[in-house]
Motif scaffolding. Structure first.
Motif, mmCIF file in Angstrom:
data_model
loop_
_atom_site.group_PDB
_atom_site.id
_atom_site.type_symbol
_atom_site.label_atom_id
_atom_site.label_comp_id
_atom_site.label_asym_id
_atom_site.label_seq_id
_atom_site.Cartn_x
_atom_site.Cartn_y
_atom_site.Cartn_z
ATOM 1 N N SER A 1 -0.379 -2.738 3.271
ATOM 2 C CA SER A 1 1.050 -2.437 3.265
ATOM 3 C C SER A 1 1.476 -1.892 1.905
ATOM 4 O O SER A 1 0.690 -1.890 0.956
ATOM 5 N N GLU A 2 2.737 -1.484 1.830
ATOM 6 C CA GLU A 2 3.281 -0.989 0.557
ATOM 7 C C GLU A 2 3.159 -2.042 -0.529
ATOM 8 O O GLU A 2 2.889 -1.743 -1.688
ATOM 9 N N SER A 3 3.370 -3.296 -0.106
ATOM 10 C CA SER A 3 3.307 -4.388 -1.076
ATOM 11 C C SER A 3 1.920 -4.455 -1.720
ATOM 12 O O SER A 3 1.788 -4.684 -2.922
ATOM 13 N N ASP A 4 0.876 -4.222 -0.910
ATOM 14 C CA ASP A 4 -0.492 -4.215 -1.457
ATOM 15 C C ASP A 4 -0.658 -3.096 -2.481
ATOM 16 O O ASP A 4 -1.303 -3.260 -3.510
ATOM 17 N N ILE A 5 -0.057 -1.950 -2.170
ATOM 18 C CA ILE A 5 -0.190 -0.807 -3.082
ATOM 19 C C ILE A 5 0.488 -1.124 -4.414
ATOM 20 O O ILE A 5 -0.049 -0.843 -5.480
ATOM 21 N N TYR A 6 1.671 -1.727 -4.332
ATOM 22 C CA TYR A 6 2.375 -2.044 -5.576
ATOM 23 C C TYR A 6 1.594 -3.055 -6.404
ATOM 24 O O TYR A 6 1.512 -2.955 -7.624
ATOM 25 N N LEU A 7 1.003 -4.024 -5.734
ATOM 26 C CA LEU A 7 0.215 -5.008 -6.482
ATOM 27 C C LEU A 7 -0.996 -4.323 -7.117
ATOM 28 O O LEU A 7 -1.334 -4.573 -8.271
ATOM 29 N N ALA A 8 -1.622 -3.412 -6.363
ATOM 30 C CA ALA A 8 -2.769 -2.681 -6.900
ATOM 31 C C ALA A 8 -2.349 -1.863 -8.115
ATOM 32 O O ALA A 8 -3.051 -1.820 -9.126
ATOM 33 N N LEU A 9 -1.173 -1.251 -8.017
ATOM 34 C CA LEU A 9 -0.674 -0.459 -9.139
ATOM 35 C C LEU A 9 -0.446 -1.337 -10.357
ATOM 36 O O LEU A 9 -0.815 -1.001 -11.470
ATOM 37 N N ALA A 10 0.182 -2.477 -10.099
ATOM 38 C CA ALA A 10 0.543 -3.351 -11.214
ATOM 39 C C ALA A 10 -0.696 -3.936 -11.873
ATOM 40 O O ALA A 10 -0.662 -4.281 -13.046
#
Ligand code: GDP
Length: 642
Positions: free
Chosen positions: A485-494
């Motif tokens: 999900s988008e949330s996974d992408i944001y965590l990966a980015l962070a």
């Protein structure tokens, strides 16, 4: 022998009232929190309990302007790696001139090739520029903490949907935000400051007004450190749910302490003990059970124990020793931004260091401007913004991205340079760069792991843990069942993570975001393939990088014979020259060609190497470049660097 209260306070470097509060929360046998003297054993236990745990060393950053700058040279800020065509833009020279220059220096590069900082800065200096290193704003590094005074903690509220995050924020906003004559909050500024009375002392807490880890990791995805502490809301009638676990991972990946608020204890069916058990199973052992996680049972509906929660936040923050410099140029984070008709770009920011004032030139990621106006949540004009204070800032020329660091800079030129460099870097940031982080010399590959069912997730986790190369460690920062999900992408980015999916797909929105922000997602249907690919990536990351090192230097003092192998008279200037050495030829400090040492002679005797500084010798040099007297022959070796 009794130990006085003041001695303990001094030892712990905690002010009296704060120590008093801390004592109330300690469970030590024989401890009277109100006493002025304590038994030695009790005192020792207090000190042990409250002594800050090992913390990252505090780096003190040089203040800007500390270094003397030469007025006559224009300064350019270069990132740690820059593409040839971008460097030309930065130096304001035609790309062809830059390519020619690079060739002269022995570097044959194309337009899109990246140059490291050392090479780029040498070239820039040759073009008459003074060079500075642009900080890499992209990764959330250990924050540079400048010592100063304590500042209020900045807090985010996380937890599963419907567990009461919004209700808690609303309750605190209604009851704890100072109501002045002009009335309460009249505009949303992304965060608010609650004020509490803690043992006669007025204390502030800054709350990020948008709860949930999606918003939180979005804020973190550009690399800025935003919050100091997370409140994890768990409904007592529902317990730990998948998003609760995600929230824990997000807070842990941000490296911030967690205070648990077990909410809805007014409800029938509330079972706080069950929640505590589930929390313990997820790595958060409550203090009352001998762990380190502060926990309080609340009701966001009736307000029960909210004061205790706020007190616990302040206390936990005190133990983390949150400090800031109160003077000097401001640094902070953009929380939200929008365009307001007639007023242009408006950003809500929170200050983390120094001050922001009207008229200051600010830069936030790729946006910059001059502050025209600072407004608080009551639409009142603020003269200046101090650490942990939120406000709306008017005057940006474009919309700054939420999550970007915002800082005051010396002038428009620096602001433009930084904004341009940031934009470039965002465009350029590729997979390889963001794929691992380095912690104390050790490379870590963070991974977000998603799988179709719990069973495959577990077997993958145990295989991943075994998998590591000598130089790189794998660290799963989050794992879960379900599509990416988008949330996974944001965590990966962070966390600069790679996303691995096993028998799952990516949501459309997640795919789009991953493409935009260049987050690498790899999906597999066979465990063997996944592990194989990961092994390749690890090998690639740990492969040594090559670097040129200078090994010797001689000056040409005579020319004997030209041709394919030129015979020269030379004098050794530095270290050592050997037969077989690869060399660069420098004229007037510029590299004009390359070559190889074919022979060395002193008088008529053949030598394998020359190492006496000042020695005069004959040198057979194979090179396409015809050397002249006065040229320098610099030998170098390729060193492999991890
Ligand atoms: P969020 O999704 O985590 O922001 O949850 P909300 O704050 O929107 O709350 C979800 C529902 O739970 C709402 O209907 C609230 O009124 C209710 N709620 C929140 N806190 C409490 C509480 O402490 N007690 C009771 N009884 N209901 C609550």
């Amino acid at each position: 022998m009794a130990v006085p209260f003041s001695v303990i306070a001094k030892k712990l470097k905690i002010e009296g009232p704060r120590l008093r509060r801390a004592l109330r929360h300690l469970e030590i046998k024989g401890l009277d929190p109100k006493a002025d003297f304590f038994k030695k054993e009790v005192a020792q236990e207090i000190i042990q309990a409250l002594l800050p745990k090992k913390k990252a060393p505090i780096k003190v950053k040089k203040m800007e302007g500390e270094k003397k700058t030469k007025k006559d040279k224009e300064e350019v800020l270069l990132p740690s790696s820059v593409r040839v065509k971008d460097l030309a833009g930065l130096l304001k020279i035609p790309v062809t001139d830059l390519l020619k220059k690079l060739l002269k220096e022995g570097v044959s590069a194309n337009l899109n090739q990246s140059l490291d900082f050392e090479t780029a800065s040498l070239i820039a200096e040759d073009f008459g520029k003074k060079v500075g290193l642009l900080e890499d704003e992209a990764k959330e590094e250990e924050e540079v903490v400048e010592r100063g005074e304590p500042r209020p903690p900045i807090v985010v509220i996380l937890g599963h949907v419907d567990h009461g995050k919004t209700s808690l924020l609303d309750y605190i906003r209604k009851t704890k935000v100072a109501q002045r004559e002009s009335g309460g909050i009249t505009q949303h500024i992304g965060s608010y400051q609650a004020e509490i009375d803690s043992e006669g002392e007025r204390r502030q807490i800054t709350f990020i007004d948008t709860p949930g880890h999606e918003a939180f990791s979005k804020l973190r995805s550009l690399g800025a450190k935003v919050t100091d502490l997370a409140v994890l809301v768990v409904a007592a009638d529902d317990g730990v749910k998948p998003q609760t676990v995600e929230a824990i991972d997000h807070a842990k990946s941000a490296g911030i302490p967690i205070v648990v608020a077990v909410n809805k204890i007014d409800k029938k069916g509330a079972d706080p003990e069950k929640v505590k058990k589930e929390l313990a199973e997820n790595g958060l052992l409550p203090e009352e059970w001998g762990g380190t996680t502060p926990l309080v049972e609340i009701s966001a509906k009736t307000g029960k124990n909210i004061d205790e929660l706020l007190e616990l936040i302040v206390l936990t923050a005190d133990l983390s020793d949150i400090q800031a410099r109160y003077e000097g140029m401001g640094e902070g984070v953009v929380i939200e931004s929008h365009i307001e008709r007639g007023k242009g770009s408006v950003a809500s920011i929170i200050c983390r260091q120094g001050q922001f004032k009207k008229g200051d030139i600010v830069v936030a990621g790729g946006a910059w401007g001059r502050i025209k106006r600072i407004e608080n949540e009551r639409k009142e004009v603020k003269e200046k913004l101090l650490p942990s204070e939120p406000a709306l800032v008017f005057g940006f020329k474009s919309l700054p991205r939420p999550g970007s660091k915002v800082r005051v800079v010396k002038g428009e030129k620096e602001a433009k340079d930084r904004a341009e460099a940031w934009e470039r870097e965002m465009r350029e940031r590729g997979f390889a760069q963001s794929l691992y982080s380095k912690v104390r010399g050790e490379k870590i590959l963070p991974i977000v792991l998603k799988a179709d069912v719990q069973g495959s997730l577990e077997s993958l986790m145990s295989s991943l843990e075994k998998l590591k190369s000598d130089k790189v460690k794998v660290k799963v920062v989050h794992s879960g069942v379900g599509n990416i999900s988008e949330s996974d992408i944001y965590l990966a980015l962070a966390s600069s993570a790679l996303i691995l999916g096993f028998r799952v797909k990516s949501d459309l929105a997640a795919q789009r975001l991953a493409e935009q922000r260049q987050v690498k997602i790899l999906t597999f249907d066979v465990i063997y393939d996944l592990l194989n690919e990961l092994e390749k990536i690890l090998a690639d990351i740990s492969a040594p990088k090559e670097k040129e090192v200078k090994t010797g230097e001689a000056e040409v003092i005579k020319l004997f014979k030209g041709g394919k192998v030129q015979i020269l008279g030379a004098q050794l200037k530095k270290s050592l020259i050997k037969v077989g050495d690869k060399v660069k030829i420098f004229r007037d400090n510029k590299a004009i060609g390359m070559g190889e040492v074919k022979s060395l002679k002193i008088l008529t005797k053949d030598k394998k190497e020359i190492k006496e500084i000042g020695a005069k010798f004959g040198l057979g040099l194979e090179s396409k470049t015809t050397v002249k007297i006065g040229d320098r022959i610099v030998a170098f070796a390729i060193e492999k660097k991890i």
